[in-house]
Design a protein around this motif. Structure first.
Motif, PDB file in Angstrom:
ATOM      1  N   ALA A 231      23.493  -6.817 -46.933  1.00  0.00           N
ATOM      2  CA  ALA A 231      22.294  -5.934 -47.004  1.00  0.00           C
ATOM      3  C   ALA A 231      21.250  -6.704 -46.368  1.00  0.00           C
ATOM      4  CB  ALA A 231      21.919  -5.911 -48.369  1.00  0.00           C
ATOM      5  N   TYR A 323      32.695  -4.740 -48.860  1.00  0.00           N
ATOM      6  CA  TYR A 323      32.889  -3.660 -47.893  1.00  0.00           C
ATOM      7  C   TYR A 323      33.964  -2.763 -48.292  1.00  0.00           C
ATOM      8  CZ  TYR A 323      29.890  -5.803 -44.673  1.00  0.00           C
ATOM      9  OH  TYR A 323      28.826  -6.555 -44.096  1.00  0.00           O
ATOM     10  N   ASP A 325      34.115  -1.956 -51.626  1.00  0.00           N
ATOM     11  CA  ASP A 325      33.139  -1.217 -52.554  1.00  0.00           C
ATOM     12  C   ASP A 325      32.168  -0.102 -51.703  1.00  0.00           C
ATOM     13  OD1 ASP A 325      34.218  -2.525 -54.593  1.00  0.00           O
ATOM     14  OD2 ASP A 325      32.443  -3.983 -55.212  1.00  0.00           O
ATOM     15  N   VAL A 326      31.915  -0.758 -50.534  1.00  0.00           N
ATOM     16  CA  VAL A 326      31.115   0.311 -49.764  1.00  0.00           C
ATOM     17  C   VAL A 326      31.804   1.684 -49.398  1.00  0.00           C
ATOM     18  CG1 VAL A 326      29.851   0.674 -47.721  1.00  0.00           C
ATOM     19  CG2 VAL A 326      29.576  -1.603 -48.998  1.00  0.00           C
ATOM     20  N   LEU A 330      31.201   5.597 -50.426  1.00  0.00           N
ATOM     21  CA  LEU A 330      31.218   6.659 -49.375  1.00  0.00           C
ATOM     22  C   LEU A 330      32.175   7.734 -49.565  1.00  0.00           C
ATOM     23  CD1 LEU A 330      30.578   4.431 -46.126  1.00  0.00           C
ATOM     24  CD2 LEU A 330      29.025   5.921 -47.083  1.00  0.00           C
ATOM     25  N   ASP A 345      23.081  -3.566 -53.746  1.00  0.00           N
ATOM     26  CA  ASP A 345      23.449  -3.878 -52.535  1.00  0.00           C
ATOM     27  C   ASP A 345      24.591  -2.932 -51.921  1.00  0.00           C
ATOM     28  OD1 ASP A 345      21.766  -6.012 -53.244  1.00  0.00           O
ATOM     29  OD2 ASP A 345      22.529  -7.376 -51.663  1.00  0.00           O
ATOM     30  N   VAL A 346      25.466  -2.536 -52.660  1.00  0.00           N
ATOM     31  CA  VAL A 346      26.512  -1.667 -52.241  1.00  0.00           C
ATOM     32  C   VAL A 346      26.081  -0.323 -51.652  1.00  0.00           C
ATOM     33  CG1 VAL A 346      28.680  -0.718 -52.777  1.00  0.00           C
ATOM     34  CG2 VAL A 346      28.319  -3.120 -53.304  1.00  0.00           C
ATOM     35  N   ILE A 347      25.124  -0.065 -52.435  1.00  0.00           N
ATOM     36  CA  ILE A 347      24.457   1.468 -52.379  1.00  0.00           C
ATOM     37  C   ILE A 347      23.627   1.519 -51.064  1.00  0.00           C
ATOM     38  CG2 ILE A 347      22.798   3.250 -53.073  1.00  0.00           C
ATOM     39  CD1 ILE A 347      24.441   2.691 -55.783  1.00  0.00           C
ATOM     40  N   VAL A 349      23.985  -0.648 -48.612  1.00  0.00           N
ATOM     41  CA  VAL A 349      24.619  -0.920 -47.192  1.00  0.00           C
ATOM     42  C   VAL A 349      25.141   0.483 -46.925  1.00  0.00           C
ATOM     43  CG1 VAL A 349      26.599  -1.741 -46.035  1.00  0.00           C
ATOM     44  CG2 VAL A 349      24.825  -3.311 -47.370  1.00  0.00           C
ATOM     45  N   SER A 350      26.020   1.169 -48.122  1.00  0.00           N
ATOM     46  CA  SER A 350      26.479   2.601 -47.920  1.00  0.00           C
ATOM     47  C   SER A 350      25.483   3.538 -47.429  1.00  0.00           C
ATOM     48  CB  SER A 350      27.387   2.792 -49.170  1.00  0.00           C
ATOM     49  OG  SER A 350      26.235   3.404 -50.117  1.00  0.00           O
ATOM     50  N   ARG A 351      24.264   3.582 -47.532  1.00  0.00           N
ATOM     51  CA  ARG A 351      23.334   4.463 -46.880  1.00  0.00           C
ATOM     52  C   ARG A 351      23.207   4.175 -45.346  1.00  0.00           C
ATOM     53  NH1 ARG A 351      19.473   4.060 -51.844  1.00  0.00           N
ATOM     54  NH2 ARG A 351      20.306   5.697 -53.055  1.00  0.00           N
ATOM     55  N   ALA A 358      32.099   1.181 -42.076  1.00  0.00           N
ATOM     56  CA  ALA A 358      32.658   0.232 -43.105  1.00  0.00           C
ATOM     57  C   ALA A 358      33.758  -0.223 -42.931  1.00  0.00           C
ATOM     58  CB  ALA A 358      32.475   1.111 -44.371  1.00  0.00           C
TER      59      ALA A 358
END
Ligand code: ZN
Length: 393
Positions: A231, A323, A325-326, A330, A345-347, A349-351, A358
């Motif tokens: 992140a 990644y 998890d990302v 998604l 953090d996962v959310i 980065v996924s934004r 990813a």
């Protein structure tokens, strides 16, 4: 508690090995159930050497009706690595040398001292040099009547064990244990349910890693430190900083471990070389000991490289799962995350990434692992990685 309890989530492998142990003890007439050479493969942390040792104990177990009771002298001695007829080969450096292998093969030809079999467990058989592999092959092809070879190698690199050796071995394939199975084991070891569940998920099927995360605060701090990296990769400077921090942390971990091991070994060698001898003998010994010390230093250096590489690889496995998890977020998939505690953090980065982005990050992590395997300088491989993981503006 039997010897099989340590094999977590592996019912098929246990059935195969129990049948072989029963046949070897003369309790079962299944033809071909027992053989002289076995190759245990499975992903890292699935318990290859645990399985090999369970089988070794079962073959030596004094209770012919139970094979692997876990309580008799033989079972206990194997568990404590103290059975006179079970020899373990654990390479400390990057490879097992031909000299080491010849010594092992010579010893394997002796008759068992107390047990029914002379057993040689070779951990990390993928690290045999070609010559060592050839030395072993001869013994595996014409095994002495009472000798059993148990080889372990990660299934991620099946080609690292020569085809000829593999073709002479019975294959035992271990799978990644389910998180629920790992958590149950940790609870059985006295860890509270919540921590056990978290560590089982975070360890991603690697039993030893889950146990360390549950018990060792430094290990779980280090994991958290690694997983906050993605992140933060918003500028090139942040990428370079992250790479050097990852390398420095691996160096520090390796240095701490090596310092402990090296000091003990050097002292032991000095004591061994310094004992006795006068006159001409002393001069000869001084020449000999310089050589022995140099040899020891070489091995210690090789081990330090390995430890540092292992430590970096663990960080990369954690990043790959991040990644993944990302990607799950998604895709809106309803699958348990590997790092539920880093959901924020996962959310975040996924934004900033789409599925293609990813996937590209996952590929970059894998490419970095391969580069390190190929001896690319860590800082160079890690800088290439973190630059590739930089988040788009
Ligand atoms: Zn026993």
């Amino acid at each position: 508690m039997t010897v099989w309890d340590g094999m977590i989530g592996q019912p098929e492998a246990i059935a195969t090995l129990q049948a072989a142990a029963r046949a070897a003890a003369g309790q079962d007439a299944t033809p071909g159930a027992m053989t002289h050479a076995w190759l245990f493969t499975g992903p890292p942390g699935s318990g290859r050497s645990v399985a090999a040792r369970a089988f070794a104990a079962a073959l030596q177990c004094e209770r012919l009706d139970a094979v692997g009771c876990g309580e008799c002298f033989a079972c206990t001695a194997v568990a404590h690595r103290a059975h006179p007829d079970v020899h373990s080969v654990v390479p400390e450096g990057l490879s097992i040398s031909v000299a080491e292998m010849r010594a092992i093969v010579a010893r394997s030809a002796r008759r068992p001292v107390t047990g029914r079999w002379q057993i040689v467990v070779i951990e990390d058989a993928d690290r045999l040099t070609e010559q060592a592999s050839n030395a072993l092959l001869k013994a595996v092809e014409e095994p002495p009547e009472r000798t059993v070879f148990l080889l372990c190698a990660p299934s991620t690199h099946p080609d690292d064990v020569s085809v000829t050796i593999r073709s002479r071995c019975r294959l035992v394939t271990l799978r990644t244990p389910r998180a629920a199975d790992v958590a149950a084991v940790l609870v059985g070891e006295g860890i509270d349910a919540e921590t056990a569940e978290w560590a089982a998920a975070a360890g991603q099927g690697h039993v030893g890693r889950s146990r360390r995360l549950a018990r060792d605060a430094a290990a779980s701090d280090r994991r958290a430190e690694v997983l906050t990296i993605p992140a933060r990769l918003t500028t090139l400077q942040a990428c370079l900083d992250a790479a050097s921090r990852l390398v420095a942390a691996a160096e520090a971990e390796s240095a701490a471990l090596s310092a402990e091991l090296d000091a003990g070994e050097t002292e032991a060698l000095a004591t061994a070389l310094g004992a006795g001898g006068t006159g001409r003998g002393v001069a000869a010994m001084a020449r000999g000991s310089a050589g022995a010390l140099k040899e020891l230093e070489k091995r210690q250096k090789s081990r330090a490289t390995r430890t540092q590489r292992d430590s970096l690889d663990r960080a990369l496995v954690d990043l790959a799962a991040f990644y993944r998890d990302v990607l799950l977020v998604l895709a809106g998939a309803d699958v348990p995350a590997a790092h539920p505690d880093l959901a924020d953090d996962v959310i975040a980065v996924s934004r900033r990434l789409d599925a293609t982005g990813a996937l590209r990050c996952l590929d970059a992590v894998q490419a970095c692992r391969e580069a390190l395997e190929l001896n690319v300088k860590p800082i160079i491989a890690l800088e290439a990685l973190t630059a590739a993981l930089r988040l788009p503006d």
